[in-house]
Design an enzyme around this catalytic site. Structure first.
Site, PDB file in Angstrom:
ATOM      1  N   ASP A 124      -3.163  34.762 -34.999  1.00  0.00           N
ATOM      2  CA  ASP A 124      -3.986  35.948 -34.760  1.00  0.00           C
ATOM      3  C   ASP A 124      -4.643  36.475 -36.032  1.00  0.00           C
ATOM      4  O   ASP A 124      -5.778  36.942 -35.999  1.00  0.00           O
ATOM      5  CB  ASP A 124      -3.127  37.081 -34.180  1.00  0.00           C
ATOM      6  N   ASP A 202      -9.542  39.115 -33.686  1.00  0.00           N
ATOM      7  CA  ASP A 202      -8.334  38.329 -33.942  1.00  0.00           C
ATOM      8  C   ASP A 202      -8.764  36.869 -33.951  1.00  0.00           C
ATOM      9  O   ASP A 202      -9.591  36.444 -33.110  1.00  0.00           O
ATOM     10  CB  ASP A 202      -7.304  38.524 -32.821  1.00  0.00           C
ATOM     11  N   HIS A 251      -7.068  37.351 -26.559  1.00  0.00           N
ATOM     12  CA  HIS A 251      -6.851  35.984 -27.066  1.00  0.00           C
ATOM     13  C   HIS A 251      -7.289  34.925 -26.057  1.00  0.00           C
ATOM     14  O   HIS A 251      -6.872  34.927 -24.908  1.00  0.00           O
ATOM     15  CB  HIS A 251      -5.412  35.747 -27.497  1.00  0.00           C
ATOM     16  N   ASP A 253      -6.481  31.847 -26.053  1.00  0.00           N
ATOM     17  CA  ASP A 253      -5.626  30.661 -25.911  1.00  0.00           C
ATOM     18  C   ASP A 253      -4.654  30.695 -24.736  1.00  0.00           C
ATOM     19  O   ASP A 253      -3.705  29.909 -24.676  1.00  0.00           O
ATOM     20  CB  ASP A 253      -4.920  30.316 -27.236  1.00  0.00           C
ATOM     21  N   CYS A 358       0.022  30.241 -30.205  1.00  0.00           N
ATOM     22  CA  CYS A 358       0.087  31.547 -30.883  1.00  0.00           C
ATOM     23  C   CYS A 358       1.015  31.510 -32.091  1.00  0.00           C
ATOM     24  O   CYS A 358       0.742  32.152 -33.113  1.00  0.00           O
ATOM     25  CB  CYS A 358       0.637  32.598 -29.931  1.00  0.00           C
TER      26      CYS A 358
HETATM   27  N1  ABU Z   1      -2.111  34.987 -27.638  1.00  0.00           N
HETATM   28  C1  ABU Z   1      -1.475  35.863 -26.705  1.00  0.00           C
HETATM   29  C2  ABU Z   1      -1.920  35.617 -25.327  1.00  0.00           C
HETATM   30  C3  ABU Z   1      -1.711  36.781 -24.502  1.00  0.00           C
HETATM   31  C4  ABU Z   1      -1.968  36.519 -23.041  1.00  0.00           C
HETATM   32  O1  ABU Z   1      -3.090  36.277 -22.641  1.00  0.00           O
HETATM   33  O2  ABU Z   1      -1.079  36.508 -22.245  1.00  0.00           O
END
Ligand code: ABU
Length: 375
Positions: A124, A202, A251, A253, A358
């Site tokens: 992040d 991020d 995010h 990902d 992550c």
């Molecule tokens: N990188 C955190 C992902 C959070 C989510 O979408 O659940």
């Protein structure tokens, strides 16, 4: 001290290969930073944090914000994290770690004060583009000093020849946040808690495919942040936006990942395959299967993430991919698509912000800058 030694902080020759070199998500992985659980502190109850969780959970979080995570959560996650690190090392990958930090310590700026959060997710706060490592301007006030625990590594990489950049430090004053924000309901037009007061993003809202990067706007990444990165990278790169219908996006990902040249994985709940950027026209779009439900009330109640962590995989190379053992549907799909999944456990990392993607930052992959999206 001679003036030449005073002026020569870079240990390597300017022509030595940089210790930081990663252009995409799939070249053979050589070195990776893996986050840490020590010192993890429940994030603050600032609206930019609580807007992403249901109102009942936000009330609970307001009570717990700034306390250490309970040991019962940390121990289970630590066992799994140790197993993940051992797996990476057994695959010949060099694993680096941030320093242990006390994230409960309060810090103060001229405008506000906060305690910290944790350094579980280097994905992040740091973005690697080729030989450059960028400290990102994060929107959560409690994450403002998170990269401090990576500074020894950043200095080492810089001395070894990497480029080290910090994006403009955001002020994170009230002007950045929409007052009284509520996430849009189903069918309502998308809206975000962030204004365009200043650039914030991020790194985990971006994935890299050589000269093409893909981004989602979110409650931590605004359009000005995307513009900052676009201008910073210059005309040799293209940044394409992936539209997400997630009501509380944070995010990319768990929404969209690039796994190999010409192969992208999408979350069918959030991404409409007919509305992808033209850059992906010749790519295979792999539709993620429905994730297996998570057992265990405690894990469900304390997760900072949604159910689609099944997508949060880490490529070791174009074929081998570390994916969660629990998500058997994803493991089978990866095999069917021609990958070699390596099952590993990391479900209990969800209260700390994610899973394999992550929890890592791929600092060096063996490969060069290429274009994978046509002309
Ligand atoms: N990188 C955190 C992902 C959070 C989510 O979408 O659940």
């Amino acid at each position: 001290m001679t003036s030449s030694s005073a002026l020569s902080p870079v240990a390597s020759s300017p022509f030595a290969p940089s210790p930081v070199n990663s252009h995409n998500e799939w070249d053979p992985l050589e070195e990776v930073v893996v986050g840490r659980l020590e010192g993890a502190t429940i994030p603050s109850s600032h609206p930019v944090v609580t807007c992403n969780i249901p109102p009942w959970a936000a009330r609970f979080q307001r009570l717990a914000a700034g306390s250490r995570y309970p040991r019962i959560l940390v121990e289970r996650a630590q066992d799994e994290l140790d197993g993940f690190i051992a797996l990476l090392e057994s695959l010949g990958v060099t694993v680096r770690r941030p320093e242990v930090a006390d994230h409960r310590r309060r810090f103060t700026t001229p405008a506000w004060s906060s305690r910290g959060f944790c350094n579980t997710c280097p994905r992040d706060s740091l973005l690697v583009i080729g030989d450059e490592i960028i400290e990102t301007p994060m929107a959560w006030p409690c994450r403002s000093y998170e990269t401090d625990s990576y500074r020894p590594l950043l200095k080492e990489y810089f001395r070894g020849g990497a480029r080290w950049t910090a994006a403009p430090r955001p002020q994170l004053t009230d002007e950045l946040f929409v007052p009284g924000f509520r996430p849009p309901g189903p069918g309502e037009e998308m809206r975000y808690i962030l204004t365009e007061f200043e650039p914030v993003f991020d790194a985990a809202d971006f994935v890299r495919a050589g000269r093409d990067l893909f981004v989602t706007r979110s409650n931590v990444t605004n359009a000005t942040g995307i513009d900052w990165l676009r201008r910073h990278l210059g005309p040799g790169f293209r940044i394409h936006e992936i539209e997400s219908s997630c009501r509380t996006p944070m995010h990319i990902d768990t929404t969209f990942l690039v796994l190999a040249p010409g192969k992208a994985l999408i979350n069918p709940e959030y991404v409409n395959p007919d509305r992808l950027p033209a850059a992906l026209d010749s790519w295979d779009i792999l539709i993620a299967p429905e994730p297996e439900p998570i057992d265990g009330k405690l894990l469900k109640l304390t997760s900072l993430c949604g159910k689609w962590l099944s997508l949060n995989v880490l490529m070791i190379d174009e074929k081998r991919v570390i994916a969660d053992r629990h998500h058997t549907g994803m493991l089978r799909s990866l095999e069917r698509w021609g990958f070699e999944p390596i099952p590993c456990d990391l479900l209990h990392y969800a209260p700390f912000g994610g899973s394999f993607h992550c929890a890592t930052l791929d600092v060096r992959r063996r490969g060069t800058l290429e274009s994978y999206c046509g002309a």
